[in-house]
Write an enzyme that holds these catalytic residues in place. Structure first.
Site, PDB file in Angstrom:
ATOM      1  CE  LYS A 127      -3.583  -7.316   0.996  1.00  0.00           C
ATOM      2  NZ  LYS A 127      -3.211  -5.880   1.062  1.00  0.00           N
ATOM      3  CB  SER A 181      -2.048  -5.244   5.933  1.00  0.00           C
ATOM      4  OG  SER A 181      -2.571  -4.895   4.674  1.00  0.00           O
ATOM      5  CG  HIS A 212      -4.084  -7.244 -11.578  1.00  0.00           C
ATOM      6  ND1 HIS A 212      -4.509  -6.380 -10.582  1.00  0.00           N
ATOM      7  CD2 HIS A 212      -3.028  -6.638 -12.165  1.00  0.00           C
ATOM      8  CE1 HIS A 212      -3.745  -5.301 -10.587  1.00  0.00           C
ATOM      9  NE2 HIS A 212      -2.841  -5.433 -11.548  1.00  0.00           N
ATOM     10  CD  GLU A 231      -3.328  -9.088  -6.727  1.00  0.00           C
ATOM     11  OE1 GLU A 231      -4.340  -8.491  -7.112  1.00  0.00           O
ATOM     12  OE2 GLU A 231      -2.502  -8.585  -5.936  1.00  0.00           O
ATOM     13  CB  ALA A 287       2.326   1.049 -11.199  1.00  0.00           C
ATOM     14  CD  GLU A 292      -1.418   5.861  -9.272  1.00  0.00           C
ATOM     15  OE1 GLU A 292      -2.616   6.134  -9.430  1.00  0.00           O
ATOM     16  OE2 GLU A 292      -1.005   4.844  -8.657  1.00  0.00           O
TER      17      GLU A 292
END
Length: 254
Positions: free
Chosen positions: A66, A70, A141, A160, A172, A175
């Site tokens: 990130k 962000s 996850h 993560e 995904a 989407e």
């Protein structure tokens, strides 16, 4: 221009800015090193599967860090403190890795391998396969904690890890693009169709998993038959008859 105006104000101590910049750099570097460490671990598993086993479940690996901007937006959204410790505990997806695999069973097999490593601690586990999200999304996850050794200290950093099938990764990704295109205000009709597409992807995953199991079982049975040899004993002599010879004999003497 706003940034320049802030720097020209009398209320900003330049030494404090430099100090904050150094700390922010160290903070971000820790997450970059954590990503490097996790990517190394995953690539080692991938190479092991390629060179030792007959099957490699890992199809694709993607990592991301990130940006400070962000992170700032998420801090504001979560209304947490601007201290580095608070940010670390409140935002656990600063470093992220997404792994796409062939089959649903591969997800659990790969996660088990990662979770069993001695220097990895599982902080959080969300199974969206057993409990899919309302939109049909299915994935596993993990929030993992790994040690990073700096020049003067050891940091424990969160990473993560998302593990999902190729079909669900494809769904995904599209989407996300659709929601971005509509600025997250997707018409209800399209929302429903997206969910149906997710269910279709899940059905495809289950069908391919079943086919893979059947093909694997067939190959194992065939391998046993093809490699098998029969021992023929005549008095004290022993003769090995290859299965291919037996098959030919049976076919010609029906």
């Amino acid at each position: 221009m706003k940034g320049l105006e802030l720097l020209n104000t009398e209320h900003i101590d330049l030494n404090e800015i430099k100090k904050m910049k150094v700390e922010m750099t160290r903070f971000m570097m820790a997450y970059k090193f954590a990503l490097d460490e996790m990517n190394t671990k995953i690539n080692i598993l991938k190479d092991e599967f390629n060179y030792i086993h007959d099957y490699n479940p890992i199809e694709h690996i993607k990592s991301r860090l990130k940006s400070p901007e962000s992170i700032f937006k998420k801090v504001v959204k979560k209304e947490c403190s601007f201290s580095f410790n608070s940010i670390k505990e409140s935002i656990r997806d600063i470093a992220g890795i997404r792994i796409s695999v062939s089959f649903i069973s591969d997800i659990y097999e790969l996660s088990k391998m990662l979770e069993s490593q001695k220097d990895i601690r599982v902080i959080e586990r969300k199974d969206y396969i057993k409990n899919p999200k309302p939109n049909g999304y299915q994935s596993l996850h993990l929030i993992l904690e790994i040690p990073i050794f700096m020049s003067d200290r050891e940091d424990l950093v969160y990473v993560e890890v998302q593990i999902r099938t190729i079909a669900m990764d494809f769904w995904a990704s599209l989407e996300h693009k659709i929601y971005y295109k509509y600025n997250k205000e997707v018409p209800n009709r399209l929302v429903q169709e997206l969910k149906e597409a997710a269910l279709t992807a899940t059905a495809l995953d289950k069908k391919m998993e079943r086919l893979n199991k059947e093909i694997t079982a067939y190959k194992e049975t065939t391998a046993v038959i093809e490699n098998e040899e029969m021992l023929l004993k005549i008095n004290k002599d022993q003769f090995y008859l290859p299965m291919n010879l037996i098959k030919s004999f049976i076919q010609n003497n029906k």
